[in-house]
Motif scaffolding. Sequence first.
Motif, mmCIF file in Angstrom:
data_model
loop_
_atom_site.group_PDB
_atom_site.id
_atom_site.type_symbol
_atom_site.label_atom_id
_atom_site.label_comp_id
_atom_site.label_asym_id
_atom_site.label_seq_id
_atom_site.Cartn_x
_atom_site.Cartn_y
_atom_site.Cartn_z
ATOM 1 N N ASN A 197 0.808 -1.207 0.000
ATOM 2 C CA ASN A 197 0.000 0.000 0.000
ATOM 3 C C ASN A 197 0.845 1.261 0.000
ATOM 4 O O ASN A 197 0.374 2.339 -0.325
ATOM 5 C CB ASN A 197 -0.913 0.018 1.231
ATOM 6 N N GLU A 198 2.129 1.140 0.384
ATOM 7 C CA GLU A 198 2.972 2.326 0.462
ATOM 8 C C GLU A 198 3.918 2.443 -0.717
ATOM 9 O O GLU A 198 4.651 3.419 -0.822
ATOM 10 C CB GLU A 198 3.801 2.273 1.748
ATOM 11 N N LEU A 199 3.959 1.437 -1.575
ATOM 12 C CA LEU A 199 5.014 1.384 -2.574
ATOM 13 C C LEU A 199 4.567 1.885 -3.924
ATOM 14 O O LEU A 199 5.221 1.633 -4.929
ATOM 15 C CB LEU A 199 5.494 -0.063 -2.720
ATOM 16 N N SER A 200 3.481 2.622 -3.969
ATOM 17 C CA SER A 200 2.930 3.022 -5.257
ATOM 18 C C SER A 200 3.927 3.839 -6.071
ATOM 19 O O SER A 200 4.654 4.674 -5.547
ATOM 20 C CB SER A 200 1.666 3.844 -5.007
ATOM 21 N N GLY A 201 3.984 3.572 -7.369
ATOM 22 C CA GLY A 201 4.783 4.387 -8.269
ATOM 23 C C GLY A 201 6.273 4.157 -8.196
ATOM 24 O O GLY A 201 7.071 5.057 -8.427
ATOM 25 N N LEU A 202 6.659 2.953 -7.902
ATOM 26 C CA LEU A 202 8.077 2.653 -7.765
ATOM 27 C C LEU A 202 8.807 2.710 -9.100
ATOM 28 O O LEU A 202 10.010 2.976 -9.154
ATOM 29 C CB LEU A 202 8.201 1.251 -7.163
ATOM 30 N N THR B 146 0.633 -1.488 -8.560
ATOM 31 C CA THR B 146 1.284 -0.728 -7.506
ATOM 32 C C THR B 146 2.589 -0.132 -8.004
ATOM 33 O O THR B 146 2.885 1.044 -7.788
ATOM 34 C CB THR B 146 1.578 -1.647 -6.311
ATOM 35 N N PHE B 147 3.382 -0.928 -8.679
ATOM 36 C CA PHE B 147 4.692 -0.464 -9.131
ATOM 37 C C PHE B 147 4.558 0.660 -10.159
ATOM 38 O O PHE B 147 5.334 1.597 -10.149
ATOM 39 C CB PHE B 147 5.470 -1.631 -9.743
ATOM 40 N N PHE B 148 3.584 0.522 -11.058
ATOM 41 C CA PHE B 148 3.508 1.476 -12.153
ATOM 42 C C PHE B 148 2.477 2.583 -11.901
ATOM 43 O O PHE B 148 2.169 3.344 -12.783
ATOM 44 C CB PHE B 148 3.213 0.751 -13.465
ATOM 45 N N GLY B 149 1.951 2.642 -10.715
ATOM 46 C CA GLY B 149 0.919 3.620 -10.417
ATOM 47 C C GLY B 149 1.484 5.007 -10.141
ATOM 48 O O GLY B 149 2.632 5.328 -10.448
ATOM 49 N N ARG B 150 0.641 5.853 -9.527
ATOM 50 C CA ARG B 150 1.051 7.215 -9.198
ATOM 51 C C ARG B 150 2.055 7.185 -8.048
ATOM 52 O O ARG B 150 1.838 6.490 -7.051
ATOM 53 C CB ARG B 150 -0.184 8.027 -8.807
ATOM 54 N N PRO B 151 3.178 7.929 -8.166
ATOM 55 C CA PRO B 151 4.202 7.842 -7.115
ATOM 56 C C PRO B 151 3.695 8.365 -5.772
ATOM 57 O O PRO B 151 3.026 9.395 -5.713
ATOM 58 C CB PRO B 151 5.322 8.735 -7.657
ATOM 59 N N SER B 152 4.008 7.660 -4.724
ATOM 60 C CA SER B 152 3.679 8.141 -3.377
ATOM 61 C C SER B 152 4.923 8.784 -2.774
ATOM 62 O O SER B 152 6.015 8.687 -3.329
ATOM 63 C CB SER B 152 3.218 6.970 -2.513
ATOM 64 N N GLU B 153 4.742 9.435 -1.617
ATOM 65 C CA GLU B 153 5.891 10.188 -1.081
ATOM 66 C C GLU B 153 6.974 9.258 -0.528
ATOM 67 O O GLU B 153 8.117 9.675 -0.386
ATOM 68 C CB GLU B 153 5.426 11.176 -0.005
ATOM 69 N N VAL B 154 6.608 7.994 -0.216
ATOM 70 C CA VAL B 154 7.610 7.079 0.345
ATOM 71 C C VAL B 154 8.718 6.817 -0.660
ATOM 72 O O VAL B 154 9.886 6.703 -0.302
ATOM 73 C CB VAL B 154 6.927 5.759 0.751
#
Lengths: 115, 153, 512
Positions: C376-381, C446-454
């Motif tokens: 859930n925290e790794l979005s946009g890796l 999750t990997f290719f989604g919108r980047p999160s701040e993490v």
Amino acid sequence: MFGYWDALYFIYVLVIGMLIAHMLSRWAEKVSMGTRRSGDGTKIFISGEDEEKVIPQFEHFRGYVTGRHTMWGLIRGIHRMFLIFRREHNGLLTDYVAYLLITTAVVLGALVIWG
Amino acid sequence: MNHRSVRSDMGLIVKTTARATIPLIGIFGAYIVSHGHLTPGGGFQGGATIAGAGVLFLIAFGLEEAKKRYDHHAYSALESLGGLVFLGIAMLGLSVAFFYNMLWRKGIAFAGKPGTLLSAGYLPIMNLAVGLKVFAGLISAMMAISMYRRWKE
Amino acid sequence: MNVLPFLIIVPLMGAFSMPLSSLLGEKARSAWAVLVSALTLAVASKVFYDVWSTKQLLVYTLGDTTPLGKGVGFPIRILWEVDLFGALLALIVAFVAFMAIIYSLEYMKHDTGLEKYYTLITVLELGMLGIVITGDLFNFYVFLEIMSIASYALVAFRNDTWEGIEAGIKYMFVGSLASSFILLGIALLYGQYGTLTMSYLAVKIGQNPTFVGKAALGFFIGGLLFKSGAVPVHMWLADAHPAAPSSISAMLSGLVIKVGGIYALTRIAFSIYGTSINIKTVGWIIILFGCATLIVGNAMAVIQTDMKRLFAFSSVGQIGYILLGIGIGLAAYGTKVGDIALAGAVYHIVNHALMKALLFLVAGAVLHQIGTKNLNELSGLAKRMPFTSFAFLIGAAAIIGLPPLNGFASKWLIYESSALFNPFLAAVAVIGTAFCTAAYIRVLFTFFGRPSEVVDNAEEPGKAMMLPMLVLIVAIILMGLFPWQINDKIMLPTVDMLKDQLHYVAAVIGGA
């Protein structure tokens, strides 16, 4: 040996799939919570169609033939299955041991009877 | 926490007895190791007996005293040495087969009269190696258990 | 010169001398670990090439020139017997272990107690190599315990969190119970037939299949299903594999469950029991457990939020395919369908070892660079770690079974044979794949989604972590380009040798 396009088994799978789908729709008819929630004077169509609409010449058809009961039944069923998985997986040591013993006992029993 | 829980050693009587018995236990362990091919016992049992002397020391004199006499690297090296010697001796027979020289055969080195100490070829050396490894390993394990325990007194 | 004993000598020497080499400093220890595992890989390749090119069983007697006793016609010594299946697995074990050791040079750099880590990882490799080459049941048990105990310790290696210790303790308690079932099976066989040599045991059981022999097989299957993580007893796997350091998870998921579980099960079922008992029953037992494993493992993978736990459940699911293939191979013993299923299972063992190793290395890279494995925290890796995301893409596509990659061929063989054997099983297999696809597509989004701040400050890992991933990607793509050639050249001969119980026996008893 088999080639890339030897897809005979898709026919088998299709037949099996249709049987399963039929059984599912029979079951889902019972489980379904319907496609429509109505409150005070509102009418919201979750699956995008009016359940009460009668199609001319097809008056004998009921709502579930469109598959929405199947859809909701499946969603609820799978959801419930996952809930059970989650609850059961509590990770107690004694559970692990019990499962191991039961597995071995089942295998032993099967081998003793039919082995 | 009272005063006793800080001191980890035992009383005078225990210490004196331990002083007397530790060498004896060590000698008995060495006897078991070296006579492994003649009498019941062998490398593992003898090594564990010698390690028993170490455990007695640890209990009687306390962790502080044992820490002074315990060098982690030395014991680690000794344990490796035991394993390597065992493996090396097993490899000496590799011209015929792995472990070929473990059993007594005609024409083997150190093949003395059966029943005497020097009579089983390479087997006693292997027992010594196993004894060394077990002794060093058990002592290290005991020290680790007593040093890194997490519970309170 | 026979190189087979060096398959054990090299890692054993490496493990024993690891503490000595670490006295020379950290660099010397790392170099030594890499050297030892590279040498092991070389030896394993040689053994594999020897067996593959001659198609002959390799028999090696410990402590003598012949396995037979003096003046008697049966084997009394401990012996190693390698067929193509064992040699193939030895090669894969050595390869993945080599990759894991290179990877841990950087991945484990910040941990303490590394000489123990490298010793244990070498011992783990040693145990697996021993299992695949041994021809003696008790020797097999000893290597199984070496492997298991090394993996218990490695699961709990990161002992600063409760997760590792809890998983390690659970794994150890229940794993010891499973091991003792296997030991009980061995003891029953020894009591009944008076021998521990697998090939001679095969003769004895063939002459006189008793009730005790069947009970022993039951204990073997129970214990080994646990070791391979089949469904009613898969819970330890989902705890242990995520808790271990990622390089170890790659070995546990890629190798340990297959070598310690599937390989041993296959060896015992085919080479020791063979057709002496009702092979159809044994096959169906394994098929049923395989189907349950397939569905539950993949379905559980869908709902995980922890990336490594998801991969661990996916391992359970893939084990289901392998069990299904082996079960059909047993139930349809001697027919074309059985051969195809068995070839698919062996192929999938190899493929899954590569894919799951790659996926766990990716998870390790993410964990190492970002510090979380919560999906859930790794979005946009993908924007910050493009190589890692690409590696994940390849691994996920291969494990789902997309055509240009290696997972397709093995899964296809399993589907195909299960459809011919029993259409219901094919339907189950396809449903399992549907769940598997859903699980991986979730991670992909999750990997290719919108980047999160993490992930804002994330960077690619260093070279020592990228290199093993790159090698595994290349291996997966290369194997995917020549699926049927590999199948014809390696997997089918493997199956032929595996089924040939007569030859397995004759190599020991007749060959002296």
